[in-house]
Motif scaffolding. Structure first.
Motif, PDB file in Angstrom:
ATOM      1  N   ALA A 120       0.840  -1.201   0.000  1.00 52.75           N
ATOM      2  CA  ALA A 120       0.000   0.000   0.000  1.00 52.75           C
ATOM      3  C   ALA A 120       0.874   1.250   0.000  1.00 52.75           C
ATOM      4  CB  ALA A 120      -0.924  -0.014   1.219  1.00 52.75           C
ATOM      5  N   VAL A 121       1.860   1.287   0.906  1.00 51.00           N
ATOM      6  CA  VAL A 121       2.695   2.488   1.021  1.00 51.00           C
ATOM      7  C   VAL A 121       3.531   2.674  -0.249  1.00 51.00           C
ATOM      8  CG1 VAL A 121       4.517   3.621   2.350  1.00 51.00           C
ATOM      9  CG2 VAL A 121       2.718   2.362   3.539  1.00 51.00           C
ATOM     10  N   ALA A 122       4.065   1.583  -0.779  1.00 49.75           N
ATOM     11  CA  ALA A 122       4.881   1.693  -1.994  1.00 49.75           C
ATOM     12  C   ALA A 122       4.052   2.242  -3.158  1.00 49.75           C
ATOM     13  CB  ALA A 122       5.464   0.328  -2.359  1.00 49.75           C
ATOM     14  N   ASN A 123       2.791   1.805  -3.242  1.00 45.93           N
ATOM     15  CA  ASN A 123       1.967   2.287  -4.347  1.00 45.93           C
ATOM     16  C   ASN A 123       1.499   3.734  -4.134  1.00 45.93           C
ATOM     17  OD1 ASN A 123       2.290   0.031  -5.955  1.00 45.93           O
ATOM     18  ND2 ASN A 123       0.593  -1.058  -4.981  1.00 45.93           N
ATOM     19  N   MET A 124       1.335   4.129  -2.875  1.00 45.51           N
ATOM     20  CA  MET A 124       1.043   5.549  -2.603  1.00 45.51           C
ATOM     21  C   MET A 124       2.230   6.387  -3.067  1.00 45.51           C
ATOM     22  SD  MET A 124      -0.572   5.751   1.210  1.00 45.51           S
ATOM     23  CE  MET A 124      -1.142   4.245   1.919  1.00 45.51           C
ATOM     24  N   LEU A 125       3.433   5.913  -2.721  1.00 52.13           N
ATOM     25  CA  LEU A 125       4.654   6.634  -3.131  1.00 52.13           C
ATOM     26  C   LEU A 125       4.744   6.741  -4.646  1.00 52.13           C
ATOM     27  CD1 LEU A 125       7.354   5.330  -0.649  1.00 52.13           C
ATOM     28  CD2 LEU A 125       7.008   7.721  -1.291  1.00 52.13           C
ATOM     29  N   ILE A 138       6.743  12.789   0.319  1.00 49.98           N
ATOM     30  CA  ILE A 138       7.459  11.605  -0.147  1.00 49.98           C
ATOM     31  C   ILE A 138       8.461  11.145   0.911  1.00 49.98           C
ATOM     32  CG2 ILE A 138       9.127  10.798  -1.880  1.00 49.98           C
ATOM     33  CD1 ILE A 138       7.570  12.445  -3.946  1.00 49.98           C
ATOM     34  N   GLU A 139       9.122  12.143   1.500  1.00 50.53           N
ATOM     35  CA  GLU A 139      10.091  11.822   2.553  1.00 50.53           C
ATOM     36  C   GLU A 139       9.411  11.110   3.719  1.00 50.53           C
ATOM     37  OE1 GLU A 139      12.721  14.914   4.617  1.00 50.53           O
ATOM     38  OE2 GLU A 139      13.128  15.141   2.459  1.00 50.53           O
ATOM     39  N   GLU A 140       8.260  11.659   4.114  1.00 51.29           N
ATOM     40  CA  GLU A 140       7.549  11.081   5.246  1.00 51.29           C
ATOM     41  C   GLU A 140       7.124   9.639   4.951  1.00 51.29           C
ATOM     42  OE1 GLU A 140       4.501  13.516   6.869  1.00 51.29           O
ATOM     43  OE2 GLU A 140       3.945  12.001   8.371  1.00 51.29           O
ATOM     44  N   LEU A 141       6.563   9.441   3.762  1.00 49.74           N
ATOM     45  CA  LEU A 141       6.125   8.086   3.408  1.00 49.74           C
ATOM     46  C   LEU A 141       7.307   7.134   3.346  1.00 49.74           C
ATOM     47  CD1 LEU A 141       3.298   8.496   0.743  1.00 49.74           C
ATOM     48  CD2 LEU A 141       3.108   7.895   3.126  1.00 49.74           C
ATOM     49  N   GLU A 142       8.451   7.642   2.857  1.00 47.26           N
ATOM     50  CA  GLU A 142       9.623   6.765   2.783  1.00 47.26           C
ATOM     51  C   GLU A 142      10.114   6.373   4.176  1.00 47.26           C
ATOM     52  OE1 GLU A 142      12.048   8.851  -0.051  1.00 47.26           O
ATOM     53  OE2 GLU A 142      11.421   7.510  -1.679  1.00 47.26           O
ATOM     54  N   SER A 143      10.010   7.324   5.099  1.00 50.59           N
ATOM     55  CA  SER A 143      10.463   6.988   6.448  1.00 50.59           C
ATOM     56  C   SER A 143       9.503   5.980   7.086  1.00 50.59           C
ATOM     57  CB  SER A 143      10.637   8.255   7.299  1.00 50.59           C
ATOM     58  OG  SER A 143       9.558   8.416   8.184  1.00 50.59           O
ATOM     59  N   ILE A 144       8.213   6.134   6.814  1.00 55.18           N
ATOM     60  CA  ILE A 144       7.238   5.150   7.328  1.00 55.18           C
ATOM     61  C   ILE A 144       7.509   3.782   6.722  1.00 55.18           C
ATOM     62  CG2 ILE A 144       4.786   4.486   7.318  1.00 55.18           C
ATOM     63  CD1 ILE A 144       4.135   7.487   7.547  1.00 55.18           C
ATOM     64  N   SER A 145       7.783   3.801   5.434  1.00 51.69           N
ATOM     65  CA  SER A 145       8.067   2.566   4.728  1.00 51.69           C
ATOM     66  C   SER A 145       9.259   1.836   5.362  1.00 51.69           C
ATOM     67  CB  SER A 145       8.333   2.892   3.251  1.00 51.69           C
ATOM     68  OG  SER A 145       8.744   1.768   2.572  1.00 51.69           O
ATOM     69  N   GLY A 146      10.267   2.622   5.779  1.00 50.07           N
ATOM     70  CA  GLY A 146      11.445   2.030   6.431  1.00 50.07           C
ATOM     71  C   GLY A 146      11.085   1.365   7.743  1.00 50.07           C
ATOM     72  N   LYS A 147      10.161   1.995   8.478  1.00 50.90           N
ATOM     73  CA  LYS A 147       9.792   1.462   9.798  1.00 50.90           C
ATOM     74  C   LYS A 147       9.006   0.152   9.707  1.00 50.90           C
ATOM     75  CE  LYS A 147       9.553   5.975  11.981  1.00 50.90           C
ATOM     76  NZ  LYS A 147       8.577   7.064  12.023  1.00 50.90           N
ATOM     77  N   LEU A 148       8.399  -0.082   8.550  1.00 51.93           N
ATOM     78  CA  LEU A 148       7.566  -1.286   8.407  1.00 51.93           C
ATOM     79  C   LEU A 148       8.376  -2.561   8.540  1.00 51.93           C
ATOM     80  CD1 LEU A 148       5.272  -0.287   5.417  1.00 51.93           C
ATOM     81  CD2 LEU A 148       4.627  -0.509   7.799  1.00 51.93           C
ATOM     82  N   LYS A 149       9.654  -2.454   8.182  1.00 54.85           N
ATOM     83  CA  LYS A 149      10.513  -3.644   8.179  1.00 54.85           C
ATOM     84  C   LYS A 149      10.749  -4.193   9.589  1.00 54.85           C
ATOM     85  CE  LYS A 149      12.135  -3.573   3.721  1.00 54.85           C
ATOM     86  NZ  LYS A 149      10.770  -3.298   3.186  1.00 54.85           N
ATOM     87  N   GLU A 150      10.770  -3.246  10.570  1.00 54.00           N
ATOM     88  CA  GLU A 150      11.063  -3.678  11.931  1.00 54.00           C
ATOM     89  C   GLU A 150       9.946  -4.567  12.458  1.00 54.00           C
ATOM     90  OE1 GLU A 150      11.339   0.084  13.891  1.00 54.00           O
ATOM     91  OE2 GLU A 150      12.722   0.823  12.347  1.00 54.00           O
ATOM     92  N   ASN A 151      10.320  -5.400  13.389  1.00 54.77           N
ATOM     93  CA  ASN A 151       9.308  -6.266  13.988  1.00 54.77           C
ATOM     94  C   ASN A 151       8.254  -5.446  14.675  1.00 54.77           C
ATOM     95  OD1 ASN A 151       9.923  -8.828  13.286  1.00 54.77           O
ATOM     96  ND2 ASN A 151      11.460  -9.080  14.893  1.00 54.77           N
ATOM     97  N   ALA A 209       0.620   6.853   7.230  1.00 49.87           N
ATOM     98  CA  ALA A 209       0.986   6.980   5.818  1.00 49.87           C
ATOM     99  C   ALA A 209      -0.189   7.557   5.037  1.00 49.87           C
ATOM    100  CB  ALA A 209       1.393   5.626   5.249  1.00 49.87           C
ATOM    101  N   ARG A 210      -1.354   7.004   5.306  1.00 54.48           N
ATOM    102  CA  ARG A 210      -2.525   7.430   4.553  1.00 54.48           C
ATOM    103  C   ARG A 210      -2.884   8.889   4.864  1.00 54.48           C
ATOM    104  NH1 ARG A 210      -5.308   4.528   1.101  1.00 54.48           N
ATOM    105  NH2 ARG A 210      -4.223   2.607   1.582  1.00 54.48           N
ATOM    106  N   GLU A 211      -2.670   9.280   6.102  1.00 56.21           N
ATOM    107  CA  GLU A 211      -2.972  10.659   6.491  1.00 56.21           C
ATOM    108  C   GLU A 211      -2.095  11.635   5.704  1.00 56.21           C
ATOM    109  OE1 GLU A 211      -2.798  12.843  10.668  1.00 56.21           O
ATOM    110  OE2 GLU A 211      -3.636  10.806  10.805  1.00 56.21           O
ATOM    111  N   ALA A 212      -0.799  11.332   5.679  1.00 58.37           N
ATOM    112  CA  ALA A 212       0.135  12.195   4.942  1.00 58.37           C
ATOM    113  C   ALA A 212      -0.216  12.191   3.456  1.00 58.37           C
ATOM    114  CB  ALA A 212       1.563  11.702   5.142  1.00 58.37           C
ATOM    115  N   TYR A 213      -0.550  11.018   2.982  1.00 56.32           N
ATOM    116  CA  TYR A 213      -0.861  10.844   1.563  1.00 56.32           C
ATOM    117  C   TYR A 213      -2.114  11.639   1.179  1.00 56.32           C
ATOM    118  CZ  TYR A 213      -2.587   8.073  -2.446  1.00 56.32           C
ATOM    119  OH  TYR A 213      -3.084   7.654  -3.651  1.00 56.32           O
ATOM    120  N   TYR A 214      -3.152  11.576   2.007  1.00 58.48           N
ATOM    121  CA  TYR A 214      -4.382  12.297   1.674  1.00 58.48           C
ATOM    122  C   TYR A 214      -4.168  13.810   1.672  1.00 58.48           C
ATOM    123  CZ  TYR A 214      -7.438   8.215   1.497  1.00 58.48           C
ATOM    124  OH  TYR A 214      -8.036   7.036   1.129  1.00 58.48           O
ATOM    125  N   GLU A 215      -3.184  14.274   2.480  1.00 62.02           N
ATOM    126  CA  GLU A 215      -2.908  15.710   2.481  1.00 62.02           C
ATOM    127  C   GLU A 215      -2.460  16.214   1.122  1.00 62.02           C
ATOM    128  OE1 GLU A 215      -0.389  17.329   5.584  1.00 62.02           O
ATOM    129  OE2 GLU A 215      -1.364  15.973   7.020  1.00 62.02           O
TER     130      GLU A 215
END
Lengths: 330, 93
Positions: free
Chosen positions: A111-116, A133-146, A159-165
């Motif tokens: 979802a985040v990759a396609n928003m980006l 874009i920066e914000e979404l990329e940082s969120i995307s990075g955090k997804l990897k962590e457990n 992610a969606r909040e930033a994206y809708y803005e």
């Protein structure tokens, strides 16, 4: 190949001469039964059990929407691809936390990759979206962590909040501003478009699930409960940006919708019959449009892409191949 | 390949009056009615075979005639209509 039919007007749908017939104000319209995969019914339509029997035998789905365009339910013919094995595997992947999070994470990642991807497209056209874009990329990075399902859901929400803005920057028409995403009821025109588009996508995915062995009642990101289908909601996350959002950007930037296509009722704003028909037409065109698929080396439609996503999920569940979400390339 | 090989067919027929309804009834299951004695639509190979089988059972081969025009794709074709448009595919009702 089999197609979706939409009924916005009032009338009666019935079996006639071994095919389907809709009788409304505009007279009698025959619908070749062999060409129908599903109906989306918005109008006041009368039908009888004989019709349901016929539709069930032909494996045709009926999706119902209320007056405001909210999804109310589906006549889902007795499953024709019954697979105890897949149901067990789905349940196993739901009940095992590690397995469930692994899948849930893939849906959010997709979802985040396609928003980006959508944002980068507009950034390349000269709209300043760099901070988002920066914000979404940082969120995307955090997804990897457990993390837990709740943490994943929270990240997805952020992610969606930033994206809708960014919608206010992408959509040129000032009549369609989005100050806050609101669903029940949608209070602005853009909110109502997003809601309507998302429900069309949920239903399209439900129809595709019907053509696989998967059970729509067991989702992974969305918690399974006793009320509703959830697997379609999971997979929809991946496709919302590239199908729904792109449909509405093109509708609005081409000025195909204006204030005359909306009605204000019950503290909410809704598309009227004419507006819905315009939206649905564009949405169908989107689903039918094709892209070149890297692996298959041929053109496939977005609708088929959704079905492939489900096949990949089946393969993951039976342990044949790890699921990787579809990532748009442009 | 996605759903079996598909094509676009235009079906025209000239049938003795006592059987004409029967033929229309069969064709309407697979194709969209355009005007008297003409139907068209997208169809898969398998369904086309089924349509032909049903028709063959219903017509009198000594008197009736059914003609199919097969298009692999409609991409290079166009359609012009004069006068009234009587039928055609409507997916948004």
């Amino acid at each position: 190949m089999k197609k979706t039919f939409y009924i916005f007007s009032n009338g009666e749908l019935h079996r006639k001469e071994n095919t389907l017939c809709f009788e409304g104000d505009k007279g009698r319209q025959y619908i070749p039964v062999e060409s129908v995969s599903e109906f989306l019914i918005f109008g006041e339509v009368t039908m009888n059990k004989k019709l349901l029997e016929f539709l069930s035998q032909q494996e045709i789905l009926l999706h119902f929407f209320n007056y405001y365009g909210y999804y109310i339910g589906t006549f889902y013919p007795r499953e024709h691809y019954n697979s105890g094995l897949i149901i067990l595997k789905q349940a196993e992947h739901y009940l095992d936390d590690t397995k469930r999070i692994e899948l849930a994470r893939k849906f959010v990642e997709g979802a985040v990759a396609n928003m980006l991807r959508v944002l980068k497209y507009y950034a390349a056209r000269g709209i300043d979206l760099a901070p988002y874009i920066e914000e979404l990329e940082s969120i995307s990075g955090k997804l990897k962590e457990n993390s837990t399902i709740e943490q994943l859901m929270a990240l997805e929400g952020l992610a969606r909040e930033a994206y809708y803005e960014t919608f206010n920057l992408i959509i040129e028409d000032p009549e369609f501003r989005l100050d806050k995403r609101e669903k029940r009821p949608p209070t602005t025109r853009l909110n109502s478009l997003i809601s309507f588009g998302n429900s069309l996508l949920y239903v399209a995915l439900l129809s595709e699930i019907y053509k696989t062995h998967l059970d729509p009642r067991i989702g992974f990101l969305h918690s399974t409960n006793s009320r509703r289908f959830t697997l379609n909601l999971d997979v929809a996350e991946i496709f919302k940006p590239i199908i729904v959002d792109r449909t509405l950007f093109s509708l609005l930037n081409k000025r195909m919708l204006d204030s005359s296509h909306f009605v204000k009722e019950l503290n909410g704003v809704y598309l009227n019959e004419k507006g819905r028909a315009i939206f649905v037409n564009e949405f169908e065109n989107k689903l039918a449009s094709t892209i070149k698929h890297d692996k298959l080396k041929r053109n496939v439609s977005y609708r088929y892409l959704m079905r492939m996503e489900l096949f990949k999920l089946e393969k993951h569940l039976i342990g044949e191949e790890n699921y990787e979400p579809f990532l748009a390339r442009w | 390949m996605q759903d079996g090989r598909k094509m676009y067919v235009i079906m025209v027929y000239d049938i003795k009056v006592e059987r004409v309804n029967k033929i229309l009834r069969i064709a309407r299951k697979y194709l969209t009615w355009i005007q008297n004695s003409v139907l068209e639509g997208e169809i898969t190979d398998a369904k086309f075979e089924r349509l032909k089988y049903e028709l063959r059972e219903a017509i009198d081969e000594a008197e009736d005639s059914v003609v199919f025009y097969l298009l692999r794709t409609t991409r290079y074709s166009s359609r012009e209509i004069m006068g009234v448009q009587k039928g055609g595919e409507i997916r948004i009702l």
